[in-house]
Scaffold this motif. Structure first.
Motif, PDB file in Angstrom:
ATOM      1  N   PHE A   1      23.967 -23.968   8.948  1.00  0.00           N
ATOM      2  CA  PHE A   1      23.334 -23.613  10.219  1.00  0.00           C
ATOM      3  C   PHE A   1      21.840 -23.896  10.161  1.00  0.00           C
TER       4      PHE A   1
ATOM      5  N   ARG B   1      24.591 -32.975  12.681  1.00  0.00           N
ATOM      6  CA  ARG B   1      24.341 -31.877  13.615  1.00  0.00           C
ATOM      7  C   ARG B   1      25.202 -32.107  14.848  1.00  0.00           C
TER       8      ARG B   1
ATOM      9  N   GLU C   1      26.202 -16.135  11.164  1.00  0.00           N
ATOM     10  CA  GLU C   1      26.526 -17.293  10.335  1.00  0.00           C
ATOM     11  C   GLU C   1      27.647 -16.976   9.350  1.00  0.00           C
TER      12      GLU C   1
ATOM     13  N   SER D   1      18.783 -24.883  13.411  1.00  0.00           N
ATOM     14  CA  SER D   1      18.393 -25.431  14.713  1.00  0.00           C
ATOM     15  C   SER D   1      16.996 -26.028  14.636  1.00  0.00           C
TER      16      SER D   1
ATOM     17  N   SER E   1      28.610 -26.794  18.678  1.00  0.00           N
ATOM     18  CA  SER E   1      28.599 -25.535  17.917  1.00  0.00           C
ATOM     19  C   SER E   1      29.136 -24.377  18.751  1.00  0.00           C
TER      20      SER E   1
ATOM     21  N   HIS F   1      21.265 -20.684  16.777  1.00  0.00           N
ATOM     22  CA  HIS F   1      22.384 -21.107  15.930  1.00  0.00           C
ATOM     23  C   HIS F   1      23.745 -21.076  16.638  1.00  0.00           C
TER      24      HIS F   1
ATOM     25  N   ILE G   1      25.021 -25.856  14.234  1.00  0.00           N
ATOM     26  CA  ILE G   1      25.895 -26.289  13.142  1.00  0.00           C
ATOM     27  C   ILE G   1      25.700 -27.758  12.789  1.00  0.00           C
TER      28      ILE G   1
ATOM     29  N   ASN H   1      23.659 -24.215  19.138  1.00  0.00           N
ATOM     30  CA  ASN H   1      23.460 -25.611  18.749  1.00  0.00           C
ATOM     31  C   ASN H   1      23.170 -25.819  17.261  1.00  0.00           C
TER      32      ASN H   1
ATOM     33  N   THR I   1      31.512 -20.693  18.177  1.00  0.00           N
ATOM     34  CA  THR I   1      31.159 -19.361  18.678  1.00  0.00           C
ATOM     35  C   THR I   1      32.257 -18.829  19.585  1.00  0.00           C
TER      36      THR I   1
END
Length: 328
Positions: A222, A93, A205, A224, A98, A258, A263, A261, A102
C-alpha cells in the motif's frame, strides 16, 4: 471469462470480467495443443498491435477461463530510464481498482454480520458534521453520499489523518442530497476504511492483506505516494504536451487514500485474487450478488453497483473497475 490487465503510461485498453476475449477471435473448443498455440499467438499478436499503436512501454496481462489462467504475458520495460523488463515480480499501482479490494472487505464484514448496508456511518465514526448524519454505508459504496471530496481541496495535505480531513471538510456544504445521484468521491473510501478499522481493531492495510492476500502478501503493498521508492514498483508517467515528453508522476495523497487508490500488486497476485473471487473463496455467491445489485439513485438516471461499475460486452453483463488509466 476474466480478463485482467495492468499497464503503465496514460492509456486505457482493458476491462475486467468481460467477454472481451472475443476481440481476439478466441474460440471455445477442446483443449487441443495446436489450437491452444494458435489462440495464444492470436492474443499475443493483437496485444503487440495495441502496444505499438498506443506506444505502451510496459504491460502485464492475464486471461482466466473456467478458473484457469490460459494466458499470462509480460511486455516491455518497468520504466523509461533503464531496460529492466516487466516480469512476474513487477508491482503495478492499480490506483482506483484498489476500491474493489475495499468493497470486498466491506462485504466480508457484511457476510459475517458485523456490518450492514443500512448502517449509518455515524454508528462507527465519531464527530461527523450534522449534514453527514443521514449518510449510510450503502451511500459510501455507491458514491451517493453527497459528502465533499477531499481531493478537491488543495489545503488538505497528504499527511492529514482521516479525523483531521473530516474536521476540515465539515466547513464545506454537501455536494447534493444523500442518495440522489452518483458522484465519484475519494472521501467515501476513506470513511469505509475507518469503519473497517473500528469494527476489526486492525489497520485497514492488515485487514485487506490478511483476508484477501494471505498467500501473496509479499506481492502487494500500500502506498498512495508516487515518489516513494519501492522495489519492483512500476513507475507511472504522464505526458506533458507543452514539453512534449513523458514525466514521472508526482501524485501523492497519503495513507488516507489507501482504500481508494493505494494498492500496488503483481499480476500473479491479481490473477489469484480474481480467481478466488470467482470461486467464492472471498465472498459467497449470495453476497457477491448483493454487492453487484444496482443502487437505486433518487434521480433514476445513474447506474452503478455497490462499488462496482456495471457494463455490457457482447451482451454479457460485466462488473469491474479501472484505475488511473493503467489498470482494470
Amino acid at each position: 471469462m476474466f480478463f485482467t490487465g495492468l499497464i503503465y503510461k496514460q492509456t486505457y485498453v482493458f476491462k475486467y470480467e468481460t467477454n472481451f476475449i472475443d476481440r481476439f477471435s478466441y474460440k471455445s473448443s477442446a483443449v487441443a495443443f495446436s489450437q491452444q498455440t494458435n489462440q495464444y499467438k492470436s492474443i499475443d499478436n493483437y496485444l503487440k498491435e495495441v502496444i505499438k499503436t498506443n506506444q505502451i512501454p510496459g504491460l502485464a496481462i492475464g486471461v482466466i477461463k473456467d478458473g484457469k489462467v490460459i494466458f499470462e504475458q509480460y511486455y516491455g520495460t518497468e520504466n523509461l530510464e533503464d531496460a529492466k523488463k516487466v516480469n512476474p515480480n513487477s508491482m503495478f499501482r492499480i490506483y482506483s481498482t484498489s476500491k474493489l479490494m475495499t468493497d470486498v472487505g466491506v462485504f466480508q464484514l457484511i457476510e459475517q454480520g458485523k456490518l450492514s448496508l443500512e448502517d449509518h456511518v455515524s454508528k462507527y465514526i465519531d464527530h461527523l458534521p450534522k449534514e453527514w448524519q443521514n449518510v449510510k454505508v450503502k451511500n459510501l459504496l455507491s458514491h451517493s453520499s453527497g459528502i465533499p471530496d477531499f481531493v478537491a481541496f488543495s489545503d488538505i495535505l497528504p499527511e492529514y489523518s482521516g479525523s483531521k480531513t473530516i474536521e476540515r471538510l465539515s466547513r464545506e456544504k454537501m455536494d447534493f442530497t444523500t442518495g440522489n445521484e452518483f458522484r465519484y468521491n475519494q472521501t467515501n473510501y476513506m470513511l469505509l476504511a475507518m469503519i473497517i478499522e473500528k469494527i476489526t481493531g486492525q489497520s485497514f492495510e492488515n485487514f485487506i492483506l490478511n483476508n484477501q492476500f494471505r498467500d501473496t502478501k509479499n506481492q502487494v503493498i500500500f502506498s498512495s505516494n508516487s515518489l516513494e521508492k519501492i522495489p519492483n514498483r512500476v513507475i507511472k508517467y504522464n505526458y506533458n504536451p507543452e514539453r512534449k515528453k513523458y514525466e514521472i508522476s508526482t501524485y501523492r495523497e497519503g495513507k488516507k487514500a489507501h482504500p481508494a487508490n493505494g494498492i500496488a500488486i503483481t499480476l500473479p497476485a491479481f490473477l489469484k485474487w480474481s480467481n478466488q473471487l470467482a470461486k467464492n473463496d472471498l465472498l459467497n455467491q449470495k453476497t457477491k450478488e448483493m454487492m453487484w445489485q444496482p443502487f437505486e439513485y433518487g434521480n433514476k438516471k445513474d447506474v452503478f453497483a455497490y462499488g462496482w461499475e456495471i457494463s455490457k460486452a457482447n451482451d454479457v453483463r460485466s462488473y469491474g473497475f479501472s484505475g488511473g488509466n493503467v489498470s482494470a
